[in-house]
Motif scaffolding. Structure first.
Motif, PDB file in Angstrom:
ATOM      1  N   VAL A  66       1.413   1.466  10.633  1.00  0.00           N
ATOM      2  CA  VAL A  66       2.417   0.980   9.679  1.00  0.00           C
ATOM      3  C   VAL A  66       1.928   1.206   8.253  1.00  0.00           C
ATOM      4  CG1 VAL A  66       3.567  -1.084   8.790  1.00  0.00           C
ATOM      5  CG2 VAL A  66       3.488  -0.677  11.258  1.00  0.00           C
ATOM      6  N   VAL A  67       0.674   0.880   7.993  1.00  0.00           N
ATOM      7  CA  VAL A  67       0.114   1.072   6.651  1.00  0.00           C
ATOM      8  C   VAL A  67       0.138   2.557   6.271  1.00  0.00           C
ATOM      9  CG1 VAL A  67      -2.037   0.940   5.304  1.00  0.00           C
ATOM     10  CG2 VAL A  67      -1.280  -1.022   6.660  1.00  0.00           C
ATOM     11  N   ASP A  68      -0.189   3.437   7.209  1.00  0.00           N
ATOM     12  CA  ASP A  68      -0.170   4.878   6.938  1.00  0.00           C
ATOM     13  C   ASP A  68       1.244   5.399   6.686  1.00  0.00           C
ATOM     14  OD1 ASP A  68      -2.907   5.032   7.225  1.00  0.00           O
ATOM     15  OD2 ASP A  68      -2.844   5.887   9.243  1.00  0.00           O
ATOM     16  N   CYS A  69       2.236   4.837   7.376  1.00  0.00           N
ATOM     17  CA  CYS A  69       3.622   5.304   7.253  1.00  0.00           C
ATOM     18  C   CYS A  69       4.335   4.708   6.037  1.00  0.00           C
ATOM     19  CB  CYS A  69       4.404   4.962   8.528  1.00  0.00           C
ATOM     20  SG  CYS A  69       3.875   5.900   9.980  1.00  0.00           S
ATOM     21  N   PHE A  70       3.879   3.578   5.562  1.00  0.00           N
ATOM     22  CA  PHE A  70       4.551   2.860   4.483  1.00  0.00           C
ATOM     23  C   PHE A  70       4.811   3.724   3.247  1.00  0.00           C
ATOM     24  CE2 PHE A  70       5.056  -0.379   1.179  1.00  0.00           C
ATOM     25  CZ  PHE A  70       5.982  -1.216   1.780  1.00  0.00           C
ATOM     26  N   PRO A  71       3.843   4.529   2.782  1.00  0.00           N
ATOM     27  CA  PRO A  71       4.088   5.348   1.588  1.00  0.00           C
ATOM     28  C   PRO A  71       5.183   6.400   1.756  1.00  0.00           C
ATOM     29  CG  PRO A  71       1.736   5.166   2.017  1.00  0.00           C
ATOM     30  CD  PRO A  71       2.445   4.592   3.202  1.00  0.00           C
ATOM     31  N   MET A  72       5.612   6.660   2.976  1.00  0.00           N
ATOM     32  CA  MET A  72       6.670   7.638   3.210  1.00  0.00           C
ATOM     33  C   MET A  72       8.049   7.090   2.826  1.00  0.00           C
ATOM     34  SD  MET A  72       5.560   9.031   6.921  1.00  0.00           S
ATOM     35  CE  MET A  72       3.975   9.760   7.247  1.00  0.00           C
ATOM     36  N   LEU A  73       8.147   5.776   2.674  1.00  0.00           N
ATOM     37  CA  LEU A  73       9.424   5.139   2.338  1.00  0.00           C
ATOM     38  C   LEU A  73       9.806   5.386   0.887  1.00  0.00           C
ATOM     39  CD1 LEU A  73       8.900   1.617   3.967  1.00  0.00           C
ATOM     40  CD2 LEU A  73      10.216   3.534   4.885  1.00  0.00           C
ATOM     41  N   ASP A  74      11.110   5.318   0.618  1.00  0.00           N
ATOM     42  CA  ASP A  74      11.587   5.371  -0.766  1.00  0.00           C
ATOM     43  C   ASP A  74      10.977   4.209  -1.548  1.00  0.00           C
ATOM     44  OD1 ASP A  74      13.176   7.544  -0.158  1.00  0.00           O
ATOM     45  OD2 ASP A  74      15.021   6.374   0.056  1.00  0.00           O
ATOM     46  N   ARG A  75      10.821   4.409  -2.836  1.00  0.00           N
ATOM     47  CA  ARG A  75      10.205   3.406  -3.704  1.00  0.00           C
ATOM     48  C   ARG A  75      10.893   2.056  -3.606  1.00  0.00           C
ATOM     49  NH1 ARG A  75      11.526   1.869  -8.542  1.00  0.00           N
ATOM     50  NH2 ARG A  75      12.912   3.624  -8.900  1.00  0.00           N
ATOM     51  N   GLU A  76      12.225   2.037  -3.589  1.00  0.00           N
ATOM     52  CA  GLU A  76      12.968   0.772  -3.524  1.00  0.00           C
ATOM     53  C   GLU A  76      12.653   0.023  -2.238  1.00  0.00           C
ATOM     54  OE1 GLU A  76      14.494   3.745  -4.080  1.00  0.00           O
ATOM     55  OE2 GLU A  76      15.193   3.570  -6.152  1.00  0.00           O
ATOM     56  N   TYR A  77      12.576   0.753  -1.135  1.00  0.00           N
ATOM     57  CA  TYR A  77      12.281   0.121   0.146  1.00  0.00           C
ATOM     58  C   TYR A  77      10.875  -0.471   0.139  1.00  0.00           C
ATOM     59  CZ  TYR A  77      16.323   2.855   1.813  1.00  0.00           C
ATOM     60  OH  TYR A  77      17.573   3.415   1.991  1.00  0.00           O
TER      61      TYR A  77
END
Length: 101
Positions: free
Chosen positions: A30-41
């Motif tokens: 989850v921590v590794d995937c988190f930066p893939m989200l849009d900034r707002e998310y």
């Protein structure tokens, strides 16, 4: 499980090592995937983790509460998709190694 004297062995009261390992691995994914989200998310999900309500987040960001709710929902859904893709890749690779690929 049957013990040496024919009685049942009590369940281990401590944390299950496999459960602990899986939980730790999923948290890392989850921590590794988190930066893939849009900034707002990312922003609204961090604020939710910190314990802020939708109303508090809306005030801080200057947006409507419904917008916050939408971003939270979409952010969670998108994060879950990234995590699922990552875990499928990991399990596929693992299965390939077991099968001699």
């Amino acid at each position: 499980m049957v013990g040496e004297e024919g009685g049942l062995d009590p369940a281990d009261p401590g944390p299950d090592a496999l459960h602990t390992l899986i939980k730790k691995e999923l948290q890392e994914i989850v921590v590794d995937c988190f930066p893939m989200l849009d900034r707002e998310y990312q922003t609204v999900l961090r604020m939710r983790v910190e314990g802020l309500t939708y109303g508090q987040i809306a005030l801080r960001l200057g947006v409507n509460e419904n917008t916050v709710a939408t971003w939270v929902s979409r952010g969670i859904r998108e994060l879950a998709q990234y995590v699922r893709k990552r875990t499928v890749r990991l399990t596929s690779r693992s299965a390939g190694r077991r099968n001699g690929a």
